[in-house]
Motif scaffolding. Structure first.
Motif, short mmCIF file in Angstrom:
data_model
loop_
_atom_site.label_atom_id
_atom_site.label_comp_id
_atom_site.label_asym_id
_atom_site.label_seq_id
_atom_site.Cartn_x
_atom_site.Cartn_y
_atom_site.Cartn_z
N GLN A 1 1.00 -1.09 0.02
CA GLN A 1 0.01 -0.07 -0.08
C GLN A 1 0.69 1.31 -0.04
OE1 GLN A 1 -4.04 1.70 2.11
NE2 GLN A 1 -2.80 0.03 3.27
N TYR A 2 0.40 2.22 -0.80
CA TYR A 2 0.92 3.51 -0.56
C TYR A 2 0.67 4.48 0.57
CZ TYR A 2 2.46 8.27 -1.89
OH TYR A 2 3.15 9.58 -1.66
N ARG A 3 1.67 4.89 1.39
CA ARG A 3 1.26 5.57 2.49
C ARG A 3 2.08 6.77 2.50
NH1 ARG A 3 -2.84 3.62 5.61
NH2 ARG A 3 -2.69 1.36 6.04
N TYR A 4 1.12 7.83 2.69
CA TYR A 4 1.71 9.30 2.47
C TYR A 4 2.59 9.82 3.76
CZ TYR A 4 -1.98 10.07 -0.95
OH TYR A 4 -2.94 9.95 -1.94
N ALA A 5 2.73 8.77 4.60
CA ALA A 5 3.62 9.08 5.95
C ALA A 5 4.85 8.76 5.25
CB ALA A 5 3.25 8.38 7.04
N LEU A 6 4.91 7.83 4.42
CA LEU A 6 6.40 7.57 3.89
C LEU A 6 6.51 8.14 2.44
CD1 LEU A 6 6.10 3.72 4.59
CD2 LEU A 6 7.32 5.40 6.03
N GLY A 7 5.66 8.52 1.89
CA GLY A 7 5.90 9.07 0.52
C GLY A 7 6.23 7.77 -0.28
N GLY A 8 5.95 6.60 0.23
CA GLY A 8 6.04 5.39 -0.76
C GLY A 8 5.47 4.24 -0.24
N TYR A 9 5.65 3.00 -0.55
CA TYR A 9 4.97 1.83 -0.35
C TYR A 9 5.53 0.90 0.62
CZ TYR A 9 3.01 2.82 -5.21
OH TYR A 9 2.42 3.39 -6.03
N ILE A 10 4.45 0.24 1.45
CA ILE A 10 4.97 -0.67 2.49
C ILE A 10 4.09 -1.85 2.53
CG2 ILE A 10 3.13 0.49 4.19
CD1 ILE A 10 5.20 0.14 6.42
N TYR A 11 4.67 -2.97 2.69
CA TYR A 11 3.93 -4.01 2.89
C TYR A 11 3.23 -4.41 4.32
CZ TYR A 11 6.00 -5.77 -1.31
OH TYR A 11 6.06 -6.29 -2.91
N GLU A 12 1.87 -4.59 4.40
CA GLU A 12 0.87 -4.79 5.40
C GLU A 12 0.01 -5.94 5.43
OE1 GLU A 12 -0.97 -0.98 6.59
OE2 GLU A 12 -0.06 -0.37 4.73
N PHE A 13 -0.41 -6.49 6.48
CA PHE A 13 -1.70 -7.27 6.34
C PHE A 13 -2.94 -6.26 6.05
CE2 PHE A 13 0.38 -10.26 9.63
CZ PHE A 13 0.72 -11.08 8.62
N PRO A 14 -3.96 -7.14 5.36
CA PRO A 14 -5.15 -6.32 5.32
C PRO A 14 -5.76 -5.70 6.64
CG PRO A 14 -5.17 -8.09 4.01
CD PRO A 14 -3.89 -8.14 4.87
N ALA A 15 -6.12 -4.69 6.92
CA ALA A 15 -6.60 -4.00 7.86
C ALA A 15 -7.49 -2.88 7.91
CB ALA A 15 -5.21 -3.67 8.73
N GLY A 16 -8.04 -2.49 8.99
CA GLY A 16 -8.98 -1.43 8.98
C GLY A 16 -9.47 -1.01 10.26
N LEU A 17 -10.42 0.30 10.28
CA LEU A 17 -10.99 0.62 11.44
C LEU A 17 -12.21 -0.34 11.71
CD1 LEU A 17 -10.41 4.31 10.87
CD2 LEU A 17 -9.45 2.67 12.38
N VAL A 18 -12.52 -0.51 12.81
CA VAL A 18 -13.62 -1.09 13.29
C VAL A 18 -14.72 0.03 13.49
CG1 VAL A 18 -14.59 -2.60 15.24
CG2 VAL A 18 -12.44 -2.62 14.49
#
Length: 201
Positions: free
Chosen positions: A75-92
């Motif tokens: 996923q592209y993350r603005y905090a990094l200005g780049g991509y990071i690998y994560e697990f699928p996730a989200g807010l409850v």
């Protein structure tokens, strides 16, 4: 123990807000601290409620007939200005059980169907993410994923690539890529355990 004297809400955003905490440390030293929170208002902050209801959910799932691939997102993350690998996730969502949230988020982010596992509550209870800057906590849901990958339910603000990674690819990702720490630790289990989720027993 430190003592909190006053809390001020500094922002009014939809998903996360900044709060200023005026306090005194255990050493009687004045403390000016900033906390990012998913809380909508001061009474909902965990420092006020004393509760640890999960803000979000993280999904560790395996895929395939041999259960030999782990479901990741890049996923592209603005905090990094780049991509990071994560697990699928989200807010409850409000009044949503986090297991239900995991099934929903898995479908929205990947198009896959999640079959959650029943595990000891100690393994899935909400744990804090980055306590030095936020009171956010996330529960973990484990399970098996099936179906076909689809981006149809992703939000327009998201830039997500679904990755079904075998052990060789996981080794490469851990060595070469940016990886969220919560994801990285679980991927180390994935590499070590011959049987998926053996560590949960």
């Amino acid at each position: 123990m430190g003592k909190i004297h006053d809390v001020q809400k500094l922002t009014d955003n939809r998903f996360v807000n900044l709060y200023h905490v005026d306090a005194t440390s255990v050493h009687n030293t004045p403390v000016s601290y900033y906390v990012a929170s998913r809380a909508k208002d001061i009474p909902s902050l965990k420092m006020k409620t004393g509760r640890n209801d999960p803000d979000g959910v993280i999904i560790y799932s395996v895929y395939g007939e041999k259960k030999d691939k782990v479901v990741l997102i890049r996923q592209y993350r603005y905090a990094l200005g780049g991509y990071i690998y994560e697990f699928p996730a989200g807010l409850v969502e409000p009044n949503e059980d986090f297991h239900e949230g995991a099934v929903r988020e898995m479908h929205e982010e990947t198009g896959l169907k999640l079959e959650p596992l029943k595990v000891d509550p100690a393994y899935e209870k909400p744990y804090f993410t980055t306590i030095g800057m936020t009171d956010e906590s996330c529960a973990t849901v484990y399970g098996y994923a099936s179906g076909e990958i689809s981006k149809a339910a992703q939000e327009d603000t998201e830039e997500i690539e679904v990755v079904l990674a075998d052990r060789d690819e996981v080794r490469r990702i851990l060595k070469e890529e940016n990886v969220a720490i919560m994801c990285a630790y679980m991927l180390m289990h994935f590499l070590k355990d011959e049987e998926p989720f053996a560590f949960l027993r």
